[in-house]
Design an enzyme around this catalytic site. Structure first.
Site, short mmCIF file in Angstrom:
data_model
loop_
_atom_site.label_atom_id
_atom_site.label_comp_id
_atom_site.label_asym_id
_atom_site.label_seq_id
_atom_site.Cartn_x
_atom_site.Cartn_y
_atom_site.Cartn_z
N SER A 9 -28.69 -93.40 -1.31
CA SER A 9 -29.51 -93.86 -0.19
C SER A 9 -29.16 -93.07 1.06
O SER A 9 -28.04 -93.15 1.56
CB SER A 9 -29.29 -95.35 0.04
OG SER A 9 -29.97 -95.73 1.21
N HIS A 34 -33.10 -91.87 -2.33
CA HIS A 34 -33.66 -93.16 -1.93
C HIS A 34 -33.76 -93.16 -0.40
O HIS A 34 -32.77 -92.91 0.29
CB HIS A 34 -32.76 -94.29 -2.42
CG HIS A 34 -33.27 -95.66 -2.12
ND1 HIS A 34 -34.20 -96.30 -2.92
CD2 HIS A 34 -32.99 -96.52 -1.11
CE1 HIS A 34 -34.46 -97.50 -2.41
NE2 HIS A 34 -33.74 -97.65 -1.31
N ASP A 36 -34.90 -95.28 2.97
CA ASP A 36 -35.17 -96.63 3.49
C ASP A 36 -35.91 -96.58 4.81
O ASP A 36 -35.36 -96.09 5.81
CB ASP A 36 -33.85 -97.37 3.69
CG ASP A 36 -33.18 -97.71 2.39
OD1 ASP A 36 -33.81 -98.35 1.54
OD2 ASP A 36 -32.01 -97.31 2.20
N MET A 38 -37.44 -98.88 7.75
CA MET A 38 -37.37 -100.25 8.29
C MET A 38 -38.12 -100.31 9.62
O MET A 38 -38.00 -99.40 10.43
CB MET A 38 -35.93 -100.66 8.52
CG MET A 38 -35.05 -100.53 7.29
SD MET A 38 -33.35 -100.90 7.71
CE MET A 38 -32.55 -100.54 6.14
N HIS A 67 -38.56 -96.54 0.02
CA HIS A 67 -38.47 -98.01 0.05
C HIS A 67 -38.95 -98.49 1.42
O HIS A 67 -38.26 -98.30 2.42
CB HIS A 67 -37.00 -98.39 -0.21
CG HIS A 67 -36.71 -99.85 -0.16
ND1 HIS A 67 -35.43 -100.35 -0.12
CD2 HIS A 67 -37.53 -100.94 -0.16
CE1 HIS A 67 -35.48 -101.67 -0.09
NE2 HIS A 67 -36.74 -102.06 -0.10
N MET A 69 -39.51 -101.15 3.97
CA MET A 69 -39.19 -102.51 4.45
C MET A 69 -39.98 -102.73 5.73
O MET A 69 -39.44 -102.81 6.82
CB MET A 69 -37.67 -102.62 4.68
CG MET A 69 -36.89 -102.77 3.39
SD MET A 69 -35.17 -102.31 3.57
CE MET A 69 -35.31 -100.56 3.29
N MET A 138 -33.41 -106.51 -4.94
CA MET A 138 -32.47 -106.37 -3.81
C MET A 138 -31.21 -107.18 -4.11
O MET A 138 -31.28 -108.39 -4.35
CB MET A 138 -33.10 -106.88 -2.51
CG MET A 138 -34.25 -106.05 -1.98
SD MET A 138 -33.91 -104.29 -1.73
CE MET A 138 -32.50 -104.34 -0.62
N ASP A 176 -30.61 -102.37 -5.58
CA ASP A 176 -30.40 -101.80 -4.26
C ASP A 176 -29.53 -102.71 -3.39
O ASP A 176 -29.95 -103.81 -3.03
CB ASP A 176 -31.78 -101.58 -3.60
CG ASP A 176 -31.70 -100.80 -2.30
OD1 ASP A 176 -30.60 -100.35 -1.95
OD2 ASP A 176 -32.75 -100.65 -1.65
C1 DX5 Z 1 -30.72 -102.01 2.38
C2 DX5 Z 1 -31.28 -100.71 1.84
C3 DX5 Z 1 -30.38 -100.03 0.91
C4 DX5 Z 1 -29.08 -99.56 1.51
C5 DX5 Z 1 -28.03 -99.63 0.43
O1 DX5 Z 1 -31.69 -102.71 3.05
O2 DX5 Z 1 -32.51 -100.96 1.17
O3 DX5 Z 1 -31.04 -98.96 0.23
O4 DX5 Z 1 -29.15 -98.24 2.01
O5 DX5 Z 1 -26.81 -99.35 1.01
P1 DX5 Z 1 -25.42 -99.75 0.32
O6 DX5 Z 1 -25.34 -99.01 -0.98
O7 DX5 Z 1 -24.44 -99.28 1.33
O8 DX5 Z 1 -25.41 -101.23 0.13
ZN ZN Z 2 -33.38 -99.37 -0.14
#
Ligand code: DX5
Ligand code: ZN
Length: 220
Positions: A9, A34, A36, A38, A67, A69, A138, A176
């Site tokens: 990620s 990956h 993220d 947000m 991903h 969010m 998740m 994740d």
């Molecule tokens: C959290 C993200 C994850 C995050 C995981 O909301 O969707 O992808 O980056 O990070 P770790 O592996 O540090 O939990």
């Molecule tokens: Zn993620």
């Protein structure tokens, strides 16, 4: 186990040295990136947006697993496809018309995923499991890297894997949050085949070596 993927990620990368960190993953045994996204609304954090994704795509040589969010993701699907997303995952909890959103993603010829928050029952996807390429379970509450893994995740993986055997045997089950060398094998044994890992890869002294070790755990 065959066809098991590791997706570092990027959220946990050093943004001041993003190209360097991307090259580390390019030259590692990892399978995907990956990414993220947000929005500060669906989750209580803002990560990064299109310009950063564009910069990642410029250097990344592996599949981009995006991903989202964000609320109302339909607004931005085309833009993420144009930026190079090869899998787009939206949240069950953010999509009142999930079926339409999945159709929209598929209309661009890429894979579509649905992410489930820790409180969301995997059975809720029962009426459209055949139409989804990936379910992201998740294993933390979305929004932040570096959180503690939620143990009930194993039950959810087992239930979803069992349930998908008839409806969608090729389903990718992605985990994740809080994934590390310590729990990788147990997750794959439960039925997961994509492991997202942020802080335990980028926070390691040697990320490439950590990926090799993680791969060993899940292949043996
Ligand atoms: C959290 C993200 C994850 C995050 C995981 O909301 O969707 O992808 O980056 O990070 P770790 O592996 O540090 O939990
Ligand atoms: Zn993620």
């Amino acid at each position: 186990m065959k066809n098991t993927f590791i997706a570092p990620s990027v959220l946990a990368a050093d943004f001041a040295n993003l190209q360097r960190d991307i090259e580390i993953i390019n030259h590692s045994d990892a399978d995907w990136f990956h990414v993220d996204i947000m929005d500060g609304m669906f989750v209580p954090n803002i990560s990064f947006g299109m310009p950063v994704l564009k910069a990642i795509k410029k250097h990344a040589t592996k599949l981009l697993d995006v991903h989202l969010m964000i609320e109302n993701p339909d607004r931005y699907i085309k833009e993420f496809v144009d930026l190079g997303a090869e899998i787009i995952t939206v949240h069950y909890e953010a999509c009142p018309h999930l079926h339409r959103t999945i159709q929209l993603i598929h209309s661009y010829g890429i894979k579509a995923g649905v992410a489930l928050n820790p409180h969301t029952n995997v059975k809720l996807l029962g009426n459209m499991l055949e139409e989804i390429d990936l379910v992201c379970i998740m294993s933390v509450n979305p929004g932040f890297g570096g959180q503690a893994f939620i143990e009930n995740t194993y039950n959810k993986i087992k239930a979803l894997r069992e349930f998908s055997k008839i409806k969608n045997p090729d389903l990718l089950i992605e985990i994740d949050g809080g994934v590390s060398i310590k729990n990788a094998k147990k997750l794959v044994d439960a039925g997961a085949n994509v492991l997202v890992s942020g802080s335990s890869i980028f926070g390691a002294a040697n990320p490439a070596d950590t990926i090799i070790q993680m791969k060993k755990e899940i292949v043996d």
